[in-house]
Design an enzyme around this catalytic site. Structure first.
Site, PDB file in Angstrom:
ATOM      1  N   GLU A  38       0.826  -1.217   0.000  1.00 35.12           N
ATOM      2  CA  GLU A  38       0.000   0.000   0.000  1.00 35.12           C
ATOM      3  C   GLU A  38       0.859   1.265   0.000  1.00 35.12           C
ATOM      4  OE1 GLU A  38      -3.020   0.430  -0.662  1.00 35.12           O
ATOM      5  OE2 GLU A  38      -3.536  -1.681  -0.712  1.00 35.12           O
ATOM      6  N   TYR A 125      -6.204   6.108   5.080  1.00 34.57           N
ATOM      7  CA  TYR A 125      -6.308   5.180   3.951  1.00 34.57           C
ATOM      8  C   TYR A 125      -5.515   3.894   4.213  1.00 34.57           C
ATOM      9  CZ  TYR A 125      -5.401   2.780  -0.337  1.00 34.57           C
ATOM     10  OH  TYR A 125      -5.285   1.771  -1.255  1.00 34.57           O
ATOM     11  N   ASP A 143      -9.146   6.691  -0.828  1.00 37.35           N
ATOM     12  CA  ASP A 143      -8.075   7.461  -1.464  1.00 37.35           C
ATOM     13  C   ASP A 143      -8.658   8.233  -2.648  1.00 37.35           C
ATOM     14  OD1 ASP A 143      -8.541   5.560  -3.350  1.00 37.35           O
ATOM     15  OD2 ASP A 143      -6.458   4.939  -3.598  1.00 37.35           O
TER      16      ASP A 143
END
Ligand code: SF4
Length: 358
Positions: A38, A125, A143
């Site tokens: 991520e 996020y 996001d």
């Protein structure tokens, strides 16, 4: 409005089951691996992330390995991805986890989104992505992709950069997810829909979208009018002169300060502004070097988020040092070019000049 949000988890999870992208980090529920992927994906395209992800996680397979990695090696593994503060924050977080948990066993990321957000570099996020994908916690991961989809679904005229718009999206999705049995699939489905169907800046592929009949922007045929976005601040322009100073198979490097832009990375010596040949030769002499030959290199530019570097460059061949005494005290050093490529993290801003060494 509520009806729209209520329908999202079911529609997206069904679509995701049939359309998910196969990616190296998919199929894992290891929170560390989800975290690494991520953070990398926040700055780079999926295709570009794949080799970085594989190399990074092979060498640093868990929180302990990340915590123990020497700084130069860590930055080298991140070289080319940019935003080096992100990997520094990751290591800071890993060290905190090891400090807190290692005496009792293996260090791991917590499953609580609030506890995740307290770690350096983890915002709402990333916390949502880790908690939902690794631990199946019912929490959204909002996001820019998700905000774009939601703005189009509602033909929302509000500025998508506003924190209040994101907060509202998070709280509505949080509520909608409470009956969802696969929140990780939902969040990954939204990511995939944003990346492959509800495309940014161009006409989205609405005929392939599982939400088309719910979408107000599609109904109005105004898909590309959303999201509405306030103008970003212009980048500050900085001009620099890059000095590629070589002595046979070696090149002069310096290290950037420990704080600020590209902190702690290595670079070619450089001067503010565009300098003439004469000024560059004077600088080389002041560095206690004996220039033999100088040639001007092509101009280049590099964009950071808030700054644009406009660069000119010179290659300077040197005979050596005029006095051995000053070398030890100099803030620069000669590195073997081969060693530089393997060991020293050099920001991609210098790519246009590093190519002259090959
Ligand atoms: S219908 Fe089109 S604009 Fe609307 S969410 Fe789907 S892809 Fe995006």
């Amino acid at each position: 409005m509520k009806k729209l949000y209520e329908q999202l988890p079911g529609r997206i999870c069904t679509w995701y089951a049939q359309n998910r992208r196969e990616l190296p980090w998919r199929g894992t529920r290891d929170p560390y691996l989800v975290w690494v992927s991520e953070i990398m994906l926040q700055q780079t395209r999926v295709e570009a992330v794949k080799p970085y992800y594989t190399r990074f996680t092979e060498e640093l397979p868990d929180v302990e390995a990340l915590a123990a990695c020497p700084e130069d090696r860590l930055l080298k593994l991140w070289e080319g991805l940019g935003y080096y503060s992100r990997v520094r924050h990751m290591q800071e977080a890993a060290r905190l986890l090891v400090q807190e948990q290692a005496p009792e066993g293996k260090a791991a990321l917590p499953d609580d989104p609030a506890a995740l957000r307290r770690l350096p570099g983890i915002g709402s996020y990333t916390a949502g992505a880790i908690a939902s994908i690794a631990y199946q916690i019912r929490v959204p991961a909002v996001d820019g992709n998700v905000l774009r989809i939601l703005a189009r679904l509602q033909a929302d005229e509000r500025d998508v950069r506003k924190a209040s718009v994101k907060h509202e999206a998070e709280s509505r999705l949080q509520e909608a997810l409470q009956s969802c049995s696969a929140p990780g699939d939902f969040n990954q489905g939204m990511m995939d829909l944003g990346a492959g169907v509800c495309l940014p800046k161009v006409q989205p592929l609405c005929e392939a979208c599982p939400l088309a009949d719910l979408c107000e922007a599609h109904r109005q045929e105004k898909e590309t009018s959303f999201p509405v976005r306030s103008k970003a601040k212009d980048r500050r322009i900085e001009q620099r002169t890059i000095l590629l100073i070589r002595d046979g198979d070696r090149v002069v490097l310096t290290r950037r300060p420990a704080k600020g832009l590209l902190a702690g990375l290595y670079e070619f010596p450089n001067l503010p502004g565009f300098k003439s040949r004469q000024e560059v030769l004077q600088t080389a002499e002041a560095m206690d070097l004996q220039p033999l030959y100088i040639r001007e290199l092509d101009r280049a530019k590099h964009l950071f988020s808030h700054v644009e570097w406009q660069m000119c460059g010179y290659e300077i061949r040197i005979a050596g040092f005029t006095s051995a005494g000053t070398r030890a005290a100099a803030p620069w050093f000669l590195a073997e070019i081969e060693q530089m490529e393997k060991e020293y993290p050099i920001p991609s801003a210098y790519k246009a000049y590093a190519k002259y060494l090959q």
